[in-house]
Design a protein around this motif. Structure first.
Motif, PDB file in Angstrom:
ATOM      1  N   ASP A  29       0.826  -1.209   0.000  1.00  0.00           N
ATOM      2  CA  ASP A  29       0.000   0.000   0.000  1.00  0.00           C
ATOM      3  C   ASP A  29       0.864   1.265   0.000  1.00  0.00           C
ATOM      4  OD1 ASP A  29      -2.608   1.342   0.195  1.00  0.00           O
ATOM      5  OD2 ASP A  29      -1.926   1.900   2.201  1.00  0.00           O
ATOM      6  N   THR A  57      -5.697  -9.674 -15.090  1.00  0.00           N
ATOM      7  CA  THR A  57      -4.888  -8.478 -15.310  1.00  0.00           C
ATOM      8  C   THR A  57      -4.672  -8.301 -16.810  1.00  0.00           C
ATOM      9  OG1 THR A  57      -2.678  -9.490 -15.309  1.00  0.00           O
ATOM     10  CG2 THR A  57      -3.647  -8.969 -13.153  1.00  0.00           C
ATOM     11  N   LYS A  78      -5.567   1.386 -11.353  1.00  0.00           N
ATOM     12  CA  LYS A  78      -6.433   1.197 -10.184  1.00  0.00           C
ATOM     13  C   LYS A  78      -6.957  -0.237 -10.075  1.00  0.00           C
ATOM     14  CE  LYS A  78     -10.182   3.458  -7.737  1.00  0.00           C
ATOM     15  NZ  LYS A  78      -9.584   4.211  -6.671  1.00  0.00           N
ATOM     16  N   ASN A  79      -7.329  -0.847 -11.198  1.00  0.00           N
ATOM     17  CA  ASN A  79      -7.824  -2.228 -11.170  1.00  0.00           C
ATOM     18  C   ASN A  79      -6.752  -3.187 -10.665  1.00  0.00           C
ATOM     19  OD1 ASN A  79     -10.345  -1.486 -12.128  1.00  0.00           O
ATOM     20  ND2 ASN A  79      -9.811  -1.886 -14.262  1.00  0.00           N
ATOM     21  N   ILE A  81      -4.210  -2.413  -8.687  1.00  0.00           N
ATOM     22  CA  ILE A  81      -4.025  -2.138  -7.257  1.00  0.00           C
ATOM     23  C   ILE A  81      -5.118  -2.826  -6.444  1.00  0.00           C
ATOM     24  CG2 ILE A  81      -4.061  -0.323  -5.494  1.00  0.00           C
ATOM     25  CD1 ILE A  81      -2.686   1.502  -7.588  1.00  0.00           C
ATOM     26  N   ASN A  82      -6.357  -2.750  -6.902  1.00  0.00           N
ATOM     27  CA  ASN A  82      -7.467  -3.431  -6.213  1.00  0.00           C
ATOM     28  C   ASN A  82      -7.264  -4.944  -6.215  1.00  0.00           C
ATOM     29  OD1 ASN A  82      -8.767  -1.036  -5.620  1.00  0.00           O
ATOM     30  ND2 ASN A  82     -10.034  -1.104  -7.451  1.00  0.00           N
ATOM     31  N   PHE A  83      -6.832  -5.486  -7.340  1.00  0.00           N
ATOM     32  CA  PHE A  83      -6.559  -6.923  -7.443  1.00  0.00           C
ATOM     33  C   PHE A  83      -5.507  -7.351  -6.412  1.00  0.00           C
ATOM     34  CE2 PHE A  83      -3.784 -10.211  -9.371  1.00  0.00           C
ATOM     35  CZ  PHE A  83      -4.674 -11.276  -9.349  1.00  0.00           C
ATOM     36  N   SER A  85      -4.588  -5.785  -3.630  1.00  0.00           N
ATOM     37  CA  SER A  85      -5.034  -5.606  -2.247  1.00  0.00           C
ATOM     38  C   SER A  85      -6.082  -6.634  -1.831  1.00  0.00           C
ATOM     39  CB  SER A  85      -5.561  -4.184  -2.035  1.00  0.00           C
ATOM     40  OG  SER A  85      -6.740  -3.977  -2.755  1.00  0.00           O
ATOM     41  N   GLN A  86      -6.824  -7.187  -2.798  1.00  0.00           N
ATOM     42  CA  GLN A  86      -7.905  -8.107  -2.459  1.00  0.00           C
ATOM     43  C   GLN A  86      -7.615  -9.574  -2.756  1.00  0.00           C
ATOM     44  OE1 GLN A  86     -11.342  -6.574  -4.517  1.00  0.00           O
ATOM     45  NE2 GLN A  86     -11.058  -4.549  -3.637  1.00  0.00           N
ATOM     46  N   GLU A  87      -6.629  -9.856  -3.643  1.00  0.00           N
ATOM     47  CA  GLU A  87      -6.459 -11.236  -4.096  1.00  0.00           C
ATOM     48  C   GLU A  87      -5.002 -11.711  -4.087  1.00  0.00           C
ATOM     49  OE1 GLU A  87      -8.983 -12.537  -7.324  1.00  0.00           O
ATOM     50  OE2 GLU A  87      -9.895 -10.536  -7.394  1.00  0.00           O
TER      51      GLU A  87
END
Length: 146
Positions: A29, A57, A78-79, A81-83, A85-87
């Motif tokens: 992060d 991705t 952004k996608n 980064i979300n991937f 942080s979540q997966e």
């Protein structure tokens, strides 16, 4: 490597809270905000992880034949980064990627290797080193090479 800060975390040591990988997510992060390019290195036999990176991705896939690895690389968005942080964790709760490299304008400044047990930060200042030491698990070993 003029100023290199290396951290090792023994992921097999008992009585150390590393399984949540809280330190790893805090590092990602913090450092991903400075990066504009990313690389994942995955062993060829980690088929599920390779398939997932291919499907979820838009990163370029490169075979690293002599190393028996696959590299996924590309610009950070952004996608992605979300991937991350979540997966980032597999079914066993471990980090999926053997290595993750963050770069800015072609220069690698952050590396997470050996599934999050080895962290390398290039050119940290004193405040950054203190932050790194404060967020690591109790068993972390620090080496500062100048």
């Amino acid at each position: 490597m003029e100023n290199n800060f290396f951290i090792y975390i023994n992921l097999t040591e008992k009585n150390v809270d590393f399984q949540s990988y809280k330190y790893w997510f805090l590092l990602i992060d913090y450092y991903i905000k400075t990066a504009n390019f990313i690389e994942f290195h995955v062993w060829n036999d980690e088929v599920e992880t390779i398939e997932e990176l291919s499907l979820k991705t838009n990163l370029e896939k490169i075979d690293l034949h002599p190393m028996k690895m696959v590299c996924f690389q590309g610009d950070i968005n952004k996608n992605l980064i979300n991937f991350i942080s979540q997966e980032s964790l597999n079914q066993n709760g471990d980090i999926k990627w053997f290595s993750l490299f963050l770069k800015c304008n072609g220069n690698c400044f952050f590396e997470s290797s050996h599934w999050g047990s080895e962290i390398n930060v290039e050119n940290p200042d004193k405040n950054e080193i203190k932050m790194l030491k404060d967020m690591m698990p109790k068993n972390a070993v620090f080496n500062h090479f100048k």
